[in-house]
Design an enzyme around this catalytic site. Structure first.
Site, PDB file in Angstrom:
ATOM      1  N   TRP A 169      -1.232   9.550  -7.262  1.00 50.10           N
ATOM      2  CA  TRP A 169      -0.684   8.513  -8.135  1.00 50.10           C
ATOM      3  C   TRP A 169       0.599   9.058  -8.752  1.00 50.10           C
ATOM      4  O   TRP A 169       0.584  10.072  -9.452  1.00 50.10           O
ATOM      5  CB  TRP A 169      -1.713   8.164  -9.188  1.00 50.10           C
ATOM      6  CG  TRP A 169      -1.254   7.287 -10.314  1.00 50.10           C
ATOM      7  CD1 TRP A 169      -1.159   7.640 -11.634  1.00 50.10           C
ATOM      8  CD2 TRP A 169      -0.859   5.916 -10.242  1.00 50.10           C
ATOM      9  NE1 TRP A 169      -0.727   6.573 -12.381  1.00 50.10           N
ATOM     10  CE2 TRP A 169      -0.532   5.490 -11.553  1.00 50.10           C
ATOM     11  CE3 TRP A 169      -0.747   4.993  -9.196  1.00 50.10           C
ATOM     12  CZ2 TRP A 169      -0.105   4.203 -11.847  1.00 50.10           C
ATOM     13  CZ3 TRP A 169      -0.318   3.705  -9.487  1.00 50.10           C
ATOM     14  CH2 TRP A 169      -0.006   3.325 -10.798  1.00 50.10           C
ATOM     15  N   GLY A 226       7.215  -0.973   9.336  1.00 49.62           N
ATOM     16  CA  GLY A 226       6.880  -2.356   9.619  1.00 49.62           C
ATOM     17  C   GLY A 226       6.890  -3.208   8.362  1.00 49.62           C
ATOM     18  O   GLY A 226       7.444  -2.833   7.330  1.00 49.62           O
ATOM     19  N   VAL A 284       0.825  -1.210   0.000  1.00 44.99           N
ATOM     20  CA  VAL A 284       0.000   0.000   0.000  1.00 44.99           C
ATOM     21  C   VAL A 284       0.862   1.264   0.000  1.00 44.99           C
ATOM     22  O   VAL A 284       0.337   2.370   0.021  1.00 44.99           O
ATOM     23  CB  VAL A 284      -0.983   0.040   1.193  1.00 44.99           C
ATOM     24  CG1 VAL A 284      -2.002  -1.083   1.073  1.00 44.99           C
ATOM     25  CG2 VAL A 284      -0.252  -0.013   2.529  1.00 44.99           C
ATOM     26  N   GLY A 285       2.189   1.102  -0.020  1.00 47.36           N
ATOM     27  CA  GLY A 285       3.065   2.265  -0.119  1.00 47.36           C
ATOM     28  C   GLY A 285       3.671   2.722   1.189  1.00 47.36           C
ATOM     29  O   GLY A 285       3.944   3.915   1.349  1.00 47.36           O
ATOM     30  N   LYS A 286       3.911   1.799   2.111  1.00 46.40           N
ATOM     31  CA  LYS A 286       4.525   2.197   3.383  1.00 46.40           C
ATOM     32  C   LYS A 286       5.898   2.823   3.166  1.00 46.40           C
ATOM     33  O   LYS A 286       6.230   3.832   3.794  1.00 46.40           O
ATOM     34  CB  LYS A 286       4.654   0.997   4.326  1.00 46.40           C
ATOM     35  CG  LYS A 286       3.347   0.444   4.843  1.00 46.40           C
ATOM     36  CD  LYS A 286       3.551  -0.610   5.927  1.00 46.40           C
ATOM     37  CE  LYS A 286       4.374  -1.796   5.465  1.00 46.40           C
ATOM     38  NZ  LYS A 286       3.706  -2.566   4.386  1.00 46.40           N
ATOM     39  N   ASP A 325      13.398  -1.747   0.002  1.00 43.91           N
ATOM     40  CA  ASP A 325      12.724  -0.828   0.921  1.00 43.91           C
ATOM     41  C   ASP A 325      13.726  -0.210   1.898  1.00 43.91           C
ATOM     42  O   ASP A 325      13.705   1.001   2.156  1.00 43.91           O
ATOM     43  CB  ASP A 325      11.622  -1.545   1.701  1.00 43.91           C
ATOM     44  CG  ASP A 325      10.463  -1.974   0.824  1.00 43.91           C
ATOM     45  OD1 ASP A 325      10.386  -1.519  -0.334  1.00 43.91           O
ATOM     46  OD2 ASP A 325       9.615  -2.757   1.296  1.00 43.91           O
ATOM     47  N   LYS A 384      14.186  -0.055   9.214  1.00 43.54           N
ATOM     48  CA  LYS A 384      13.416  -1.206   8.726  1.00 43.54           C
ATOM     49  C   LYS A 384      13.980  -2.433   9.441  1.00 43.54           C
ATOM     50  O   LYS A 384      14.851  -3.129   8.922  1.00 43.54           O
ATOM     51  CB  LYS A 384      13.569  -1.323   7.211  1.00 43.54           C
ATOM     52  CG  LYS A 384      12.857  -2.514   6.569  1.00 43.54           C
ATOM     53  CD  LYS A 384      11.412  -2.222   6.278  1.00 43.54           C
ATOM     54  CE  LYS A 384      10.776  -3.369   5.493  1.00 43.54           C
ATOM     55  NZ  LYS A 384       9.352  -3.137   5.232  1.00 43.54           N
TER      56      LYS A 384
END
EC number: 6.3.3.3
Length: 225
Positions: free
Chosen positions: A206, A117, A14-16, A55, A38
């Protein structure tokens, strides 16, 4: 005193990481020494320097304090799946004390930290251990990233409820448009603003053609307690 925030999402993908980078850029723009953390990452590329997760690399490149890769991401596993499965596949265990030890290292070098997370709020880290158990142990304020799509209202309200059932503070949420914006997206956003008892601190559009380096403008840290 170091400000610490934990980023969770309504789901995986979802784009964390995008939201975490936006938060780091915004914090740096107003003078903080900001770092991303992270603790647990799954899925990596094997490089000459060792395993590297994309990430974690994004958080490292958007921090403005000097950190090694292993400080940003102390636990990385090969399989791109849920952490409890990935670590089991390697015959390893995840100890919550390792996550806390890594956080203390970051705290010594920065005054603003965003901890990203894995997956959603109830992601397992091992037998009988959830990621949220560690967040509760550290008493981290939580920022919720919502992927704007059909079903996001239900997912967001359930996650917000779960966070509060831990006795933790949901200090803000970020709407991340993971697909081209439609009329329905604006309806979802309006409904979430009405129903979530936390401030909207970011509305990321977007971003198919917008440089990731220009994310700070989509974040309002003034709304973040």
């Amino acid at each position: 005193m170091t400000k610490r925030y934990f980023i969770t999402g309504t789901d995986t993908n979802v784009g964390k990481t995008l939201a975490a980078c936006a938060l780091l850029q915004a914090a740096i723009s107003i003078g903080y020494h900001a770092a991303g953390y992270k603790p647990v990452a799954t899925g990596y590329q094997l490089t000459l320097d060792g395993p590297r997760n994309n990430d974690a690399l994004a958080l490292l490149s958007n921090s403005n304090v000097i950190l090694s890769y292993s400080q940003v991401n102390p636990l990385v596993f090969s399989e791109p799946t849920s952490p409890h499965i990935a670590c089991r596949a390697e015959g390893r265990n995840i100890e919550l004390s390792e996550l806390s030890a890594g956080l203390k290292v970051i705290e010594q070098k920065s005054d603003w930290i965003v901890v990203e997370g894995a997956g959603g709020w109830f992601t397992p880290l091992g037998e009988g251990i959830l990621y949220s158990d560690w967040v509760n142990y550290e008493k981290l304020p939580v920022i919720l990233v919502i992927g704007m799509k059909l079903g996001c209202i239900n997912h967001a309200l359930l996650t917000a409820l779960a966070i509060r059932q831990f006795g933790l503070q949901l200090v803000g949420w970020i709407a991340n448009h993971i697909q081209p914006t439609t009329t329905w997206s604006q309806h979802y956003l309006a409904e979430l603003r009405n129903r979530l008892d936390a401030p909207l601190i970011g509305d990321i559009p977007w971003l198919s053609n917008i440089p990731v380096a220009l994310l700070a403008k989509y974040i309002n840290l003034a709304e973040l307690s």
